[in-house]
Design an enzyme around this catalytic site. Structure first.
Site, PDB file in Angstrom:
ATOM      1  N   GLN A   1      -4.166   5.154  -1.879  1.00 36.78           N
ATOM      2  CA  GLN A   1      -4.929   4.309  -0.958  1.00 36.78           C
ATOM      3  C   GLN A   1      -6.093   5.092  -0.352  1.00 36.78           C
ATOM      4  OE1 GLN A   1      -4.362   0.890   0.030  1.00 36.78           O
ATOM      5  NE2 GLN A   1      -6.419   1.233   0.796  1.00 36.78           N
TER       6      GLN A   1
ATOM      7  N   ASP B   1      -4.083   0.479  10.709  1.00 37.47           N
ATOM      8  CA  ASP B   1      -2.975   0.085   9.831  1.00 37.47           C
ATOM      9  C   ASP B   1      -1.929  -0.594  10.719  1.00 37.47           C
ATOM     10  OD1 ASP B   1      -1.187  -0.141   7.705  1.00 37.47           O
ATOM     11  OD2 ASP B   1      -0.476   1.927   7.842  1.00 37.47           O
TER      12      ASP B   1
ATOM     13  N   HIS C   1       0.231   8.134   1.486  1.00 42.53           N
ATOM     14  CA  HIS C   1      -0.241   7.070   0.585  1.00 42.53           C
ATOM     15  C   HIS C   1      -1.556   7.561  -0.055  1.00 42.53           C
ATOM     16  CE1 HIS C   1      -0.511   3.311  -1.283  1.00 42.53           C
ATOM     17  NE2 HIS C   1      -0.714   2.497  -0.279  1.00 42.53           N
TER      18      HIS C   1
ATOM     19  N   ARG D   1       7.023   4.091  -5.633  1.00 38.53           N
ATOM     20  CA  ARG D   1       6.870   3.730  -4.213  1.00 38.53           C
ATOM     21  C   ARG D   1       8.269   3.768  -3.622  1.00 38.53           C
ATOM     22  NH1 ARG D   1       3.636  -1.040  -1.189  1.00 38.53           N
ATOM     23  NH2 ARG D   1       2.038   0.503  -1.585  1.00 38.53           N
TER      24      ARG D   1
ATOM     25  N   CYS E   1      -5.951  -0.648   5.087  1.00 36.25           N
ATOM     26  CA  CYS E   1      -5.342  -0.584   3.742  1.00 36.25           C
ATOM     27  C   CYS E   1      -4.763  -1.915   3.311  1.00 36.25           C
ATOM     28  CB  CYS E   1      -4.268   0.501   3.724  1.00 36.25           C
ATOM     29  SG  CYS E   1      -3.004   0.272   4.989  1.00 36.25           S
TER      30      CYS E   1
ATOM     31  N   ARG F   1      -8.685   0.347  -5.479  1.00 37.29           N
ATOM     32  CA  ARG F   1      -7.366   0.857  -5.891  1.00 37.29           C
ATOM     33  C   ARG F   1      -7.264   0.868  -7.417  1.00 37.29           C
ATOM     34  NH1 ARG F   1      -3.012   0.457  -2.417  1.00 37.29           N
ATOM     35  NH2 ARG F   1      -1.964   1.590  -4.089  1.00 37.29           N
TER      36      ARG F   1
HETATM   37  N1  NVA Z   1       1.887   2.012   6.749  1.00 34.17           N
HETATM   38  C1  NVA Z   1       2.076   0.899   5.847  1.00 34.17           C
HETATM   39  C2  NVA Z   1       1.128   0.972   4.718  1.00 34.17           C
HETATM   40  C3  NVA Z   1       1.220  -0.191   3.751  1.00 34.17           C
HETATM   41  C4  NVA Z   1       0.248  -0.086   2.608  1.00 34.17           C
HETATM   42  C5  NVA Z   1       3.521   0.898   5.354  1.00 34.17           C
HETATM   43  O1  NVA Z   1       4.013   1.973   4.985  1.00 34.17           O
HETATM   44  O2  NVA Z   1       4.145  -0.157   5.343  1.00 34.17           O
HETATM   45  N1   CP Z   2      -2.307  -1.166   0.602  1.00 32.35           N
HETATM   46  C1   CP Z   2      -1.199  -1.286  -0.172  1.00 32.35           C
HETATM   47  O1   CP Z   2      -0.645  -0.302  -0.672  1.00 32.35           O
HETATM   48  O2   CP Z   2      -0.796  -2.564  -0.347  1.00 32.35           O
HETATM   49  P1   CP Z   2       0.560  -3.067  -1.017  1.00 32.35           P
HETATM   50  O3   CP Z   2       1.680  -2.722  -0.073  1.00 32.35           O
HETATM   51  O4   CP Z   2       0.373  -4.544  -1.172  1.00 32.35           O
HETATM   52  O5   CP Z   2       0.736  -2.370  -2.327  1.00 32.35           O
END
Ligand code: NVA
Ligand code: CP
Length: 308
Positions: free
Chosen positions: A133, A225, A130, A103, A265, A293
């Protein structure tokens, strides 16, 4: 050749559907307490350069339930955070582990890791995509509706990593997508054009609009989101103003198709992109998405790392 999972475009629609079938089987096995240690004795590294609850937990538990050893590596604690290059990190890690989940911020970092690692790399979220997800979300839609083709998803909000992955997901699964964003927060043009081409081949459509009301018309799924993603915390206040009128609330849900599902998500910002009542409503399947997930990532890991 090793198999990475960086975007949904790295698989055919048939392969993506097969992943969901495997995930459904693993979900059933888990419910019945049937062990499935197909990665017995292997090790999987998880690099986190951003925070996480779901991704960290679902990968760590999934890896263990597949019989493998998870290694949680915070970007702050490993030498990567002190400037060691991605390409050296990739080659070192490949000498120890059988797969890497990352990540990170720029998608190119995940791409470079995959390029230099001799083991499979799985994208656990980048600024651009992502994919894990979206696979969990599409699995959830499939469980609830029994189909992919003909489903209409309305994505309301920021043209971010989730929106980009939705374009890929709908294009690959033959689902229709309408994305409603303020003009300044539209999705990436080149990702849109590529997805549009794929959607055309699979008989689905992707439309962009600035009107949430128009996007949700006849939608089977209303998705949103956060307005400020990880790394955009400084813009949070400005974005609350810029996204006025884009909240998914009961008024907007009432304009969607009959029995439309609400999806997110998570994490959610109650009272911003979604109202409390919608998040807590019967239509909301947010915790099913979070659970899935675990199952879909097991399927993805089996696909990338292979069974014993
Ligand atoms: N768009 C959000 C998704 C989190 C799962 C982010 O990147 O923070
Ligand atoms: N939806 C998701 O990826 O959540 P986290 O940021 O908690 O991993």
């Amino acid at each position: 050749m090793k198999k990475d999972f960086l975007t949904l475009m790295q698989r055919t629609p048939q392969e993506l559907k097969a992943l969901i079938e495997t995930a459904l089987k693993l979900k059933e096995e888990r419910k019945k307490g049937v062990p499935h240690k197909y990665l017995d004795g292997k090790s999987v590294a998880m690099i986190f350069e951003k925070s996480s609850t779901r991704t960290r937990m679902s990968f760590e538990i999934g890896i263990r339930e597949l019989g493998a050893n998870p290694l949680f590596l915070s970007g702050r604690d490993i030498q990567l955070g002190r400037g060691e290059t991605i390409k050296d990190t990739a080659r070192v890690m490949s000498r120890y582990v059988h797969g890497i989940m990352i990540r990170t911020f720029a998608h190119e970092r995940a791409g470079e890791l995959a390029e230099y690692a001799s083991v499979p790399v799985i994208n656990g979220l980048t600024d651009t995509y992502h994919p894990c997800q979206i696979m969990a979300d599409i699995m959830t839609i499939y469980e609830k509706t029994g189909r992919y083709e003909g489903i209409k998803v309305a994505y309301i909000g920021d043209g971010n990593n989730m929106a980009n992955s939705w374009m890929n997901g709908c294009a690959q699964f033959g689902m229709d997508l309408a994305v409603a964003s303020p003009a300044a927060y539209r999705v990436d043009k080149s990702i849109y054009e590529k997805a549009l081409e794929t959607a055309g081949r699979h008989g689905s459509s992707i439309t962009l609009t600035e009107s949430p009301e128009e996007a949700v018309k006849n939608a089977d799924v209303v998705y949103t989101d956060v307005w400020a993603s990880m790394g955009q915390e400084d813009e949070a206040r400005k974005r609350i103003k810029d996204f006025a009128g884009f909240q998914v609330n009961s008024r907007l849900m009432s304009l969607a198709g009959k029995n439309a599902l609400f999806m997110h998500c998570l994490p959610a910002h109650r009272g911003e992109e979604v109202s409390e009542d919608v998040l807590e409503s019967q239509a909301s399947v947010i915790f099913d998405e979070a659970e899935n997930r675990l199952h879909i990532q097991k399927a993805i890991m089996l696909d990338c790392l292979g069974g014993n």
